[in-house]
Motif scaffolding. Structure first.
Motif, PDB file in Angstrom:
ATOM      1  N   ASP A   1       0.848  -1.202   0.000  1.00 36.00           N
ATOM      2  CA  ASP A   1       0.000   0.000   0.000  1.00 36.00           C
ATOM      3  C   ASP A   1       0.879   1.246   0.000  1.00 36.00           C
ATOM      4  OD1 ASP A   1      -1.898   1.960   0.384  1.00 36.00           O
ATOM      5  OD2 ASP A   1      -2.287   1.450   2.486  1.00 36.00           O
ATOM      6  N   ASP A   2       1.464   1.553  -1.166  1.00 35.01           N
ATOM      7  CA  ASP A   2       2.315   2.735  -1.290  1.00 35.01           C
ATOM      8  C   ASP A   2       1.741   3.751  -2.272  1.00 35.01           C
ATOM      9  OD1 ASP A   2       2.735   1.514  -3.722  1.00 35.01           O
ATOM     10  OD2 ASP A   2       4.833   1.004  -3.360  1.00 35.01           O
ATOM     11  N   GLY A   3       0.546   3.500  -2.800  1.00 31.50           N
ATOM     12  CA  GLY A   3      -0.094   4.418  -3.738  1.00 31.50           C
ATOM     13  C   GLY A   3      -0.024   3.966  -5.179  1.00 31.50           C
ATOM     14  N   HIS A   4       0.919   3.065  -5.507  1.00 30.79           N
ATOM     15  CA  HIS A   4       1.055   2.626  -6.900  1.00 30.79           C
ATOM     16  C   HIS A   4      -0.168   1.861  -7.373  1.00 30.79           C
ATOM     17  CE1 HIS A   4       1.632  -1.481  -5.434  1.00 30.79           C
ATOM     18  NE2 HIS A   4       1.519  -1.876  -6.681  1.00 30.79           N
ATOM     19  N   GLN A   5      -0.898   1.256  -6.401  1.00 35.25           N
ATOM     20  CA  GLN A   5      -2.013   0.373  -6.745  1.00 35.25           C
ATOM     21  C   GLN A   5      -3.264   1.127  -7.165  1.00 35.25           C
ATOM     22  OE1 GLN A   5      -0.981   1.104  -3.703  1.00 35.25           O
ATOM     23  NE2 GLN A   5      -2.613   1.030  -2.170  1.00 35.25           N
ATOM     24  N   ASN A   6      -3.303   2.434  -6.928  1.00 34.71           N
ATOM     25  CA  ASN A   6      -4.467   3.228  -7.334  1.00 34.71           C
ATOM     26  C   ASN A   6      -4.640   3.164  -8.850  1.00 34.71           C
ATOM     27  OD1 ASN A   6      -4.687   4.030  -4.662  1.00 34.71           O
ATOM     28  ND2 ASN A   6      -3.567   5.939  -4.989  1.00 34.71           N
ATOM     29  N   ARG A   7      -5.862   3.041  -9.290  1.00 35.57           N
ATOM     30  CA  ARG A   7      -6.106   3.006 -10.735  1.00 35.57           C
ATOM     31  C   ARG A   7      -5.784   4.338 -11.407  1.00 35.57           C
ATOM     32  NH1 ARG A   7      -9.486  -1.356 -12.795  1.00 35.57           N
ATOM     33  NH2 ARG A   7      -9.640  -2.938 -11.183  1.00 35.57           N
ATOM     34  N   THR A   8      -5.637   5.385 -10.611  1.00 35.80           N
ATOM     35  CA  THR A   8      -5.292   6.702 -11.150  1.00 35.80           C
ATOM     36  C   THR A   8      -3.815   7.034 -10.984  1.00 35.80           C
ATOM     37  OG1 THR A   8      -5.898   7.716  -9.032  1.00 35.80           O
ATOM     38  CG2 THR A   8      -7.601   7.618 -10.740  1.00 35.80           C
ATOM     39  N   SER A   9      -3.003   6.092 -10.485  1.00 34.39           N
ATOM     40  CA  SER A   9      -1.596   6.398 -10.231  1.00 34.39           C
ATOM     41  C   SER A   9      -0.846   6.621 -11.542  1.00 34.39           C
ATOM     42  CB  SER A   9      -0.937   5.267  -9.442  1.00 34.39           C
ATOM     43  OG  SER A   9      -0.895   4.074 -10.197  1.00 34.39           O
ATOM     44  N   ALA A  10       0.169   7.476 -11.471  1.00 33.70           N
ATOM     45  CA  ALA A  10       1.008   7.756 -12.636  1.00 33.70           C
ATOM     46  C   ALA A  10       1.908   6.551 -12.921  1.00 33.70           C
ATOM     47  CB  ALA A  10       1.855   8.995 -12.381  1.00 33.70           C
ATOM     48  N   THR A  11       2.487   6.507 -14.110  1.00 36.46           N
ATOM     49  CA  THR A  11       3.421   5.449 -14.481  1.00 36.46           C
ATOM     50  C   THR A  11       4.833   6.018 -14.589  1.00 36.46           C
ATOM     51  OG1 THR A  11       3.016   5.817 -16.843  1.00 36.46           O
ATOM     52  CG2 THR A  11       1.670   4.150 -15.740  1.00 36.46           C
ATOM     53  N   ILE A  12       5.817   5.196 -14.243  1.00 35.10           N
ATOM     54  CA  ILE A  12       7.224   5.578 -14.414  1.00 35.10           C
ATOM     55  C   ILE A  12       7.980   4.364 -14.923  1.00 35.10           C
ATOM     56  CG2 ILE A  12       7.209   7.335 -12.600  1.00 35.10           C
ATOM     57  CD1 ILE A  12       8.701   5.299 -10.834  1.00 35.10           C
ATOM     58  N   ASN A  13       9.163   4.605 -15.489  1.00 37.49           N
ATOM     59  CA  ASN A  13      10.018   3.506 -15.903  1.00 37.49           C
ATOM     60  C   ASN A  13      10.687   2.881 -14.691  1.00 37.49           C
ATOM     61  OD1 ASN A  13       9.493   3.775 -18.679  1.00 37.49           O
ATOM     62  ND2 ASN A  13      11.003   5.420 -18.854  1.00 37.49           N
ATOM     63  N   ALA A  14      11.132   1.651 -14.843  1.00 34.96           N
ATOM     64  CA  ALA A  14      11.709   0.904 -13.727  1.00 34.96           C
ATOM     65  C   ALA A  14      12.901   1.653 -13.135  1.00 34.96           C
ATOM     66  CB  ALA A  14      12.132  -0.481 -14.191  1.00 34.96           C
ATOM     67  N   PRO A  15      12.982   1.710 -11.788  1.00 32.95           N
ATOM     68  CA  PRO A  15      14.115   2.379 -11.158  1.00 32.95           C
ATOM     69  C   PRO A  15      15.399   1.569 -11.329  1.00 32.95           C
ATOM     70  CG  PRO A  15      12.771   1.300  -9.500  1.00 32.95           C
ATOM     71  CD  PRO A  15      12.033   1.158 -10.800  1.00 32.95           C
TER      72      PRO A  15
END
Length: 687
Positions: free
Chosen positions: A439-453
C-alpha cells in the motif's frame, strides 16, 4: 479560498464557519492531520486553496518561506511539492487560485505581471500567456467538463476568460459584476459558469461555457443574494452539488450581527438554508463545501470573545433544518485564517485547510461510527462479519466471510468500496497491485506510471508511489528469482528479495493467499467462470488487470486476475478467471497490476470445527425442471433465490418446495436460513 473549482459535479473548493449552535453533531471520528504532519507549509502562509481529485489533495498558498506561491499534493500517503520545489512564481503571489479538470490538468493563477496562469504538465509548471497584463488582485479559476480552464478576475471591473487553442477568449460582457472582489467561480455539469463576488451584497452571475462577448452575464435570481459584510476577512463562497444546485455562504451585514449565513438557489429565488445568522457571534474567513448528495458544510473563524479566530465547522441537520457544530467546537488550537474546505468522495471525508503560523490540513470522516468489532465470521460456510484496518492512511471497514474451503477471506478486493453486486460491478473492482508491492499508492487506478528504477526491487522503492512499467523483460522486479518472497510484515521489513504483504496490515493471521489456497477455494466453491466466481461466497468480481508495459487497463468487467504469494518462472502466480476456464496457478509478469484478496487462517479453530457442509439439509433434484424439494431438520425461516448477477428472484415457497417453473433456464443461488440460526447456500441449475 480564492479560485474554487467545480469538477465532476462537485465543489472541491472550501467552506468555513464559526461559533456554537444549539445542536452539536458528534462522531467517534476526530479531525486528523492529513499525512500525519501538523504543518504542511515550510513557514508562514496565507490565501489557501484546496482541491480534491481522485482521492488526491492539491493545496496552493502564499509561502512566506520563499515569498512566492507554492503548490503541494497529498497522494494518499505523504505531501510533496508539485513540480518538485517550493515557490513556482517569479515573485509574491498573495492572491492565487487552484483548479483541476477531469483529465487531471492542474492550473494555478496568481497576481503578478497582470494575471499569471500556470499549467502543470506532469513534471513541471508551464506558464501560459496572461489573460491580461493589467493589475489584478482577486481572481478565481475553474475547469469546464470539456477540460477548458476559465478565469474570473478584477480586470475591467470583472471579466471572465477561457483558454482555447493557445488563446484567451472573453466570455460574455466585461464589468458585469461591479468588480470581482473576493472572486469565486464554479462550473456545473450543465455547462454553466457561475461567478460569485461581494459588491453591494453577495452577487452570483451565470453564463454558458461557450458564451461569446455578445452573451451578457445574468444575475442569478435577478437580485443580490443578500446584504453582506465585505473585506478580505468578511468574504463569501460558492459551491455546487451533483444536481447543479447552487449554495452560497457569507457573513451577514452589521445590522444582522456579521454572523454566518447560507442560501441556496431553488431555480427561481435564493432561499434560506437552515436557520439564518446561526453563529453565536461574528465570524470571518468563510468557506463552503457540498457533498455530491447535496449536504452542505461551512467553516468560519470566530471574531470575538476569548477564542478569537479559532475555527469551527458546521453541518446542517436535514430533519430539523438547523445548523450544528461538527467535529468539536473548534478545530484549531489558536488563530485560524484563510480557511478552505473540500469534500473527498473517495473516502467520504471533509477536508479543511487553514493558516495557523503556517498551513495545516485536517480531515474527518463523514461516515457514521462503525459497530464492527472485528470478530471472525461464524463457522458455517457463507457466514459473514467485518474487520476494520488502516488502508491508504484511512480507517476502512471490510466485510469478511467464511469460504466453502473453511478459511476466512475478505469478501471485497483491497481498495474496493463495497462487496460486489455483480461480477462486473466497478465499485467492487478495487486496486491493482504489482507483485511484491504494498500500500504505497502505486495500486491506485489513477496512479502515474514511471520507468523501472535503477534498483529494481522492493529495497529500491523508497519515495516511489507510481506504477512501474517497461518492456516485458525490464519492467518491475523482472529477475524472477524463485526464492523471492512477498511476505514481509511491513515496508520496513523489505529487502531486495522480499516484498511487503499488503494483507498483513489488516491484523494478525491475515496474509496473501497461496496458489494452494486458491486451488482449494476453486474446488470447494465450484468456480469455473466469472458468473460462478461472483456466485461464490467470496463474491469475486472480474476486475481486469493493468499492463506492465503500458499501464493500460484490460478486461475490466470481463475477467479476473488475483495474485497469490507464490513465484512463477514468469514472475508471480495468480488465479485467472477467464470466460470459460479458471486457472488457480497461472503465472505472469510481476509488473502486471492485479487484484488482491486477503485470507486468514482458522484462528484457532480445528478443521473439524468448521462446518463446510450442513448434512441435515438437502435440495433436490439438481438440476431441476422447476420444482425443488427442501429437506431440513430445522424449520426453514427464510428462502432467498438470486440469479448469477445477484438479482433477487421472486419465487413461491410452500410445503418445503420452491417453484421455479416460470424462470428462464440457467444457474441460480438458493439461500436458506433456518430457525436454529444456520444458513445454507446452494447453486442450482434449472433446465
Amino acid at each position: 479560498m480564492l479560485g474554487k473549482l467545480h469538477f465532476a459535479a462537485r465543489k472541491i473548493g472550501a467552506g468555513f464557519m464559526l461559533l456554537t449552535i444549539a445542536e452539536s453533531f458528534t462522531y467517534a471520528q476526530q479531525w486528523e492531520n492529513v499525512g500525519g504532519i501538523q504543518m504542511v507549509s515550510a513557514g508562514g502562509s496565507s490565501y489557501n486553496n484546496l482541491v480534491v481529485n481522485g482521492g488526491k489533495y492539491y493545496l496552493s498558498y502564499y509561502d512566506t518561506s520563499v515569498a512566492k506561491g507554492s503548490v503541494q499534493m497529498f497522494d494518499g500517503n505523504s505531501w510533496s511539492y508539485v513540480g518538485g520545489n517550493a515557490g513556482i512564481t517569479t515573485g509574491a503571489a498573495l492572491f492565487n487560485s487552484l483548479s483541476i479538470g477531469g483529465s487531471g490538468d492542474l492550473y494555478y493563477t496568481n497576481q503578478g505581471t497582470g494575471l499569471e496562469v500556470r499549467q502543470f504538465n506532469g513534471s513541471s509548471w508551464v506558464q501560459l500567456p496572461s489573460p491580461t497584463t493589467s493589475a489584478v488582485n482577486y481572481q478565481a479559476s475553474a475547469v469546464s467538463p470539456s477540460n477548458i480552464v476559465f478565469t474570473f478576475s478584477t480586470h475591467n471591473s470583472g471579466t471572465v476568460q477561457r483558454y482555447v487553442n493557445g488563446t484567451w477568449e472573453q466570455v460574455g460582457n466585461t464589468g458585469f459584476s461591479s468588480g470581482a472582489a473576493f472572486a469565486e467561480m464554479v462550473i456545473g455539469t450543465n455547462n454553466k459558469v457561475y461567478t460569485c463576488n461581494v459588491a453591494g451584497g453577495v452577487r452570483v452571475y451565470e453564463n454558458s461555457t461557450n458564451a461569446t462577448t455578445a452573451d451578457n452575464w445574468i444575475l442569478v435570481g435577478g437580485n443580490v443574494v443578500d446584504a453582506s459584510s465585505s473585506s478580505e476577512q468578511y468574504n463569501s463562497d460558492i459551491a455546487i452539488d451533483a444536481n447543479n444546485n447552487l449554495y452560497v455562504a457569507y457573513v451577514s451585514n452589521s445590522a444582522n450581527g456579521q454572523k454566518l449565513n447560507v442560501k441556496k438557489f431553488d431555480g427561481t429565488n435564493w432561499v434560506q438554508v437552515g436557520n439564518a445568522n446561526f453563529s453565536s457571534g461574528r465570524v470571518q474567513y468563510v468557506a463552503l463545501a457540498v457533498t455530491t448528495s447535496g449536504a452542505p458544510y461551512v467553516v468560519a473563524s470566530r471574531w470575538e470573545n476569548d477564542d478569537l479566530l479559532k475555527n469551527t465547522v458546521y453541518k446542517l441537520d436535514p430533519a430539523t433544518q438547523t445548523w450544528g457544530v461538527f467535529g468539536g467546537n473548534f478545530i484549531s488550537d489558536g488563530q485560524a485564517t484563510y480557511n478552505d474546505l473540500a469534500y473527498d468522495d473517495s473516502t467520504n471525508s471533509l477536508v479543511l485547510a487553514y493558516s495557523q503560523n503556517g498551513t495545516k490540513v485536517k480531515r474527518i470522516s463523514l461516515t457514521a461510527p462503525s459497530s464492527c468489532n472485528g470478530a471472525d465470521p461464524g463457522i458455517n460456510a457463507g457466514d459473514t462479519s467485518c474487520v476494520s484496518f488502516t488502508y491508504k492512511g484511512q480507517t476502512v471497514e471490510y466485510t469478511t466471510v467464511r469460504g466453502a474451503d473453511g478459511k476466512i477471506w475478505l469478501q471485497q478486493n483491497l481498495g474496493s468500496s463495497k462487496v460486489a453486486g455483480s461480477f462486473d460491478d466497478p465499485d467492487s473492482f478495487g486496486d491493482l497491485f504489482q507483485w511484491g508491492r504494498w500500500d504505497d499508492g502505486h495500486q491506485n487506478r489513477t496512479s502515474a506510471t514511471i520507468n523501472a528504477p535503477t534498483s529494481n526491487s522492493p529495497a529500491g522503492l523508497s519515495g516511489i508511489n507510481s506504477f512501474i512499467i517497461g518492456t516485458s523483460t525490464a519492467s518491475w522486479w523482472a529477475t524472477n528469482a524463485a526464492s523471492d518472497a512477498w511476505n514481509a510484515s511491513s515496508a520496513t521489513g523489505t529487502t531486495s528479495a522480499i516484498g511487503a504483504d499488503p494483507c498483513k496490515a489488516i491484523g494478525q493471521g491475515w496474509r496473501l493467499p497461496t496458489q494452494a489456497d486458491w486451488t482449494n477455494l476453486v474446488n470447494a466453491e465450484g468456480i469455473n467462470n466469472p458468473a460462478t466466481a461472483y456466485a461464490s461466497y467470496l463474491k469475486l468480481p472480474s476486475a481486469g488487470y493493468r499492463s506492465n508495459t503500458t499501464g493500460a487497463f484490460t478486461f475490466a468487467g470481463q475477467r479476473g486476475y488475483y495474485w497469490s504469494s507464490d513465484t512463477a518462472n514468469t514472475g508471480g502466480k495468480y488465479m485467472y478467471i477467464g470466460t470459460t476456464v479458471v486457472t488457480p496457478g497461472s503465472g505472469g509478469p510481476r509488473g502486471q497490476g492485479e487484484s488482491v484478496r486477503c485470507t486468514k487462517d482458522f484462528s484457532g479453530l480445528a478443521t473439524s470445527d468448521v462446518r463446510l457442509n450442513i448434512k441435515s439439509i438437502g435440495i433436490y433434484p439438481n438440476p431441476t425442471k422447476g420444482i425443488l424439494n427442501i429437506k431440513a431438520d430445522s424449520v426453514i425461516e427464510n428462502v432467498n433465490v438470486t440469479n448469477v448477477i445477484g438479482q433477487k428472484i421472486n419465487v413461491k415457497f410452500s410445503e418445503d418446495q420452491i417453484d421455479m417453473q416460470g424462470l428462464p433456464n440457467g444457474m441460480y443461488i438458493v439461500e436458506l436460513k433456518l430457525k436454529n440460526g444456520q444458513t445454507f447456500s446452494k447453486k442450482v441449475v434449472k433446465n
